[in-house]
Write a protein that holds these residues in place. Structure first.
Motif, PDB file in Angstrom:
ATOM      1  N   PHE A 135     116.439  31.409  11.330  1.00 52.29           N
ATOM      2  CA  PHE A 135     116.891  30.052  11.012  1.00 52.29           C
ATOM      3  C   PHE A 135     118.395  29.898  11.179  1.00 52.29           C
ATOM      4  CE2 PHE A 135     112.980  29.604   8.153  1.00 52.29           C
ATOM      5  CZ  PHE A 135     112.250  29.022   9.172  1.00 52.29           C
ATOM      6  N   ILE A 136     119.156  30.916  10.806  1.00 47.72           N
ATOM      7  CA  ILE A 136     120.614  30.844  10.985  1.00 47.72           C
ATOM      8  C   ILE A 136     120.969  30.783  12.459  1.00 47.72           C
ATOM      9  CG2 ILE A 136     122.747  32.186  10.720  1.00 47.72           C
ATOM     10  CD1 ILE A 136     121.654  33.081   7.973  1.00 47.72           C
ATOM     11  N   ILE A 137     120.304  31.582  13.280  1.00 41.72           N
ATOM     12  CA  ILE A 137     120.585  31.576  14.727  1.00 41.72           C
ATOM     13  C   ILE A 137     120.186  30.237  15.337  1.00 41.72           C
ATOM     14  CG2 ILE A 137     119.905  32.607  16.933  1.00 41.72           C
ATOM     15  CD1 ILE A 137     119.774  35.306  15.431  1.00 41.72           C
ATOM     16  N   THR A 138     119.033  29.697  14.937  1.00 44.84           N
ATOM     17  CA  THR A 138     118.636  28.389  15.481  1.00 44.84           C
ATOM     18  C   THR A 138     119.569  27.283  14.998  1.00 44.84           C
ATOM     19  OG1 THR A 138     117.025  28.114  13.690  1.00 44.84           O
ATOM     20  CG2 THR A 138     116.214  28.987  15.805  1.00 44.84           C
ATOM     21  N   ASP A 139     120.120  27.383  13.800  1.00 44.00           N
ATOM     22  CA  ASP A 139     121.117  26.417  13.336  1.00 44.00           C
ATOM     23  C   ASP A 139     122.394  26.527  14.155  1.00 44.00           C
ATOM     24  OD1 ASP A 139     119.631  25.174  11.440  1.00 44.00           O
ATOM     25  OD2 ASP A 139     120.795  25.859   9.710  1.00 44.00           O
ATOM     26  N   MET A 140     122.791  27.757  14.474  1.00 42.96           N
ATOM     27  CA  MET A 140     124.002  27.941  15.270  1.00 42.96           C
ATOM     28  C   MET A 140     123.817  27.404  16.695  1.00 42.96           C
ATOM     29  SD  MET A 140     125.150  31.721  13.952  1.00 42.96           S
ATOM     30  CE  MET A 140     126.492  31.886  15.093  1.00 42.96           C
ATOM     31  N   LEU A 141     122.608  27.438  17.211  1.00 39.05           N
ATOM     32  CA  LEU A 141     122.325  26.924  18.556  1.00 39.05           C
ATOM     33  C   LEU A 141     121.985  25.440  18.543  1.00 39.05           C
ATOM     34  CD1 LEU A 141     120.179  29.882  19.908  1.00 39.05           C
ATOM     35  CD2 LEU A 141     122.562  29.371  20.439  1.00 39.05           C
ATOM     36  N   CYS A 142     122.085  24.796  17.393  1.00 39.99           N
ATOM     37  CA  CYS A 142     121.820  23.378  17.192  1.00 39.99           C
ATOM     38  C   CYS A 142     120.366  23.005  17.439  1.00 39.99           C
ATOM     39  CB  CYS A 142     122.728  22.524  18.087  1.00 39.99           C
ATOM     40  SG  CYS A 142     124.464  22.752  17.751  1.00 39.99           S
ATOM     41  N   ALA A 143     119.458  23.951  17.336  1.00 43.33           N
ATOM     42  CA  ALA A 143     118.034  23.657  17.498  1.00 43.33           C
ATOM     43  C   ALA A 143     117.459  23.124  16.189  1.00 43.33           C
ATOM     44  CB  ALA A 143     117.279  24.904  17.935  1.00 43.33           C
ATOM     45  N   THR A 144     117.992  23.549  15.066  1.00 38.98           N
ATOM     46  CA  THR A 144     117.559  23.050  13.763  1.00 38.98           C
ATOM     47  C   THR A 144     118.792  22.712  12.937  1.00 38.98           C
ATOM     48  OG1 THR A 144     117.524  25.278  12.804  1.00 38.98           O
ATOM     49  CG2 THR A 144     115.454  24.453  13.744  1.00 38.98           C
ATOM     50  N   ASN A 145     118.570  22.054  11.804  1.00 42.59           N
ATOM     51  CA  ASN A 145     119.652  21.739  10.889  1.00 42.59           C
ATOM     52  C   ASN A 145     119.171  22.027   9.466  1.00 42.59           C
ATOM     53  OD1 ASN A 145     122.072  20.962   9.871  1.00 42.59           O
ATOM     54  ND2 ASN A 145     121.747  18.766  10.135  1.00 42.59           N
ATOM     55  N   ILE A 146     118.885  23.288   9.209  1.00 41.11           N
ATOM     56  CA  ILE A 146     118.336  23.686   7.906  1.00 41.11           C
ATOM     57  C   ILE A 146     119.456  23.951   6.911  1.00 41.11           C
ATOM     58  CG2 ILE A 146     116.947  25.426   6.717  1.00 41.11           C
ATOM     59  CD1 ILE A 146     115.398  25.762   9.322  1.00 41.11           C
ATOM     60  N   PHE A 147     120.471  24.672   7.345  1.00 45.97           N
ATOM     61  CA  PHE A 147     121.573  25.027   6.458  1.00 45.97           C
ATOM     62  C   PHE A 147     122.779  24.159   6.804  1.00 45.97           C
ATOM     63  CE2 PHE A 147     119.140  29.012   7.096  1.00 45.97           C
ATOM     64  CZ  PHE A 147     118.652  29.157   5.807  1.00 45.97           C
ATOM     65  N   PRO A 148     123.235  23.336   5.858  1.00 44.63           N
ATOM     66  CA  PRO A 148     124.363  22.436   6.166  1.00 44.63           C
ATOM     67  C   PRO A 148     125.689  23.179   6.306  1.00 44.63           C
ATOM     68  CG  PRO A 148     123.663  22.170   3.877  1.00 44.63           C
ATOM     69  CD  PRO A 148     122.696  23.096   4.527  1.00 44.63           C
ATOM     70  N   PHE A 149     125.814  24.376   5.804  1.00 45.97           N
ATOM     71  CA  PHE A 149     127.074  25.106   5.876  1.00 45.97           C
ATOM     72  C   PHE A 149     127.252  25.844   7.201  1.00 45.97           C
ATOM     73  CE2 PHE A 149     123.938  27.617   3.601  1.00 45.97           C
ATOM     74  CZ  PHE A 149     123.948  28.834   4.297  1.00 45.97           C
ATOM     75  N   ILE A 150     126.270  25.817   8.089  1.00 49.88           N
ATOM     76  CA  ILE A 150     126.372  26.494   9.386  1.00 49.88           C
ATOM     77  C   ILE A 150     126.683  25.437  10.449  1.00 49.88           C
ATOM     78  CG2 ILE A 150     125.124  27.793  11.134  1.00 49.88           C
ATOM     79  CD1 ILE A 150     123.555  29.114   8.894  1.00 49.88           C
ATOM     80  N   ASN A 151     127.738  25.692  11.199  1.00 49.20           N
ATOM     81  CA  ASN A 151     128.156  24.755  12.254  1.00 49.20           C
ATOM     82  C   ASN A 151     127.575  25.171  13.589  1.00 49.20           C
ATOM     83  OD1 ASN A 151     129.766  23.375  10.381  1.00 49.20           O
ATOM     84  ND2 ASN A 151     131.476  24.784  10.751  1.00 49.20           N
ATOM     85  N   CYS A 152     127.298  24.179  14.428  1.00 50.36           N
ATOM     86  CA  CYS A 152     126.804  24.453  15.780  1.00 50.36           C
ATOM     87  C   CYS A 152     127.911  25.102  16.615  1.00 50.36           C
ATOM     88  CB  CYS A 152     126.371  23.162  16.458  1.00 50.36           C
ATOM     89  SG  CYS A 152     124.882  22.439  15.774  1.00 50.36           S
ATOM     90  N   ILE A 153     127.522  25.942  17.530  1.00 49.12           N
ATOM     91  CA  ILE A 153     128.518  26.588  18.380  1.00 49.12           C
ATOM     92  C   ILE A 153     128.756  25.807  19.668  1.00 49.12           C
ATOM     93  CG2 ILE A 153     128.176  28.903  17.479  1.00 49.12           C
ATOM     94  CD1 ILE A 153     126.333  29.514  19.802  1.00 49.12           C
ATOM     95  N   ARG A 154     128.049  24.710  19.889  1.00 47.46           N
ATOM     96  CA  ARG A 154     128.257  23.879  21.083  1.00 47.46           C
ATOM     97  C   ARG A 154     129.399  22.954  20.898  1.00 47.46           C
ATOM     98  NH1 ARG A 154     122.324  22.060  23.107  1.00 47.46           N
ATOM     99  NH2 ARG A 154     121.383  24.086  22.954  1.00 47.46           N
TER     100      ARG A 154
END
Length: 133
Positions: free
Chosen positions: A114-133
């Motif tokens: 989930f953290i990796i998918t949040d970082m790739l902007c595929a999901t938005n589960i954790f609000p404290f993780i920013n997209c890398i795009r």
């Protein structure tokens, strides 16, 4: 020179008598063939005993034993008295029993996914993780 020979002959006669008498009382050694299966069973039993003794060192096991009113020394004595067949049966029961150890690993794996998918902007589960795009 003659006296030395007489002493040497008497000492050698006594030593010969001692050697003959000691060899008559010796127990003959006997050996038999040990099969590979017997040897492996014995070694497997030692490994299983060591694994069970290692489990006794865990705090949750100690707490459970204490709540049941069983002393650690009693359990160690019982493990030492188990036959190889009983040890193998017990280890098989432990292997088949459901445990919670794998659950933690699965939860950590899902969190990482989930953290990796949040970082790739595929999901938005954790609000404290920013997209890398």
């Amino acid at each position: 020179m003659q006296t030395i020979r007489s002493y040497t002959q008497s000492v050698s006669a006594i030593m010969t008598l001692v050697m003959i008498l000691s060899s008559m009382w010796a127990i003959p050694a006997s050996a038999s063939i040990v099969g590979t299966g017997e040897l492996l069973t014995e070694q497997r039993a030692d490994v299983d005993r060591a694994a069970l003794m290692g489990m006794l060192e865990r705090e949750d096991v100690k707490n459970t034993l204490a709540s049941m009113g069983v002393g650690e020394k009693e359990v160690q004595d019982r493990i030492q008295s188990l036959t190889p067949a009983e040890l193998a049966d017990f280890q098989q029961q432990l292997a088949e029993a459901p445990t919670g150890e794998g659950v933690v690993g699965i939860i950590v794996l899902f969190l990482l996914v989930f953290i990796i998918t949040d970082m790739l902007c595929a999901t938005n589960i954790f609000p404290f993780i920013n997209c890398i795009r």
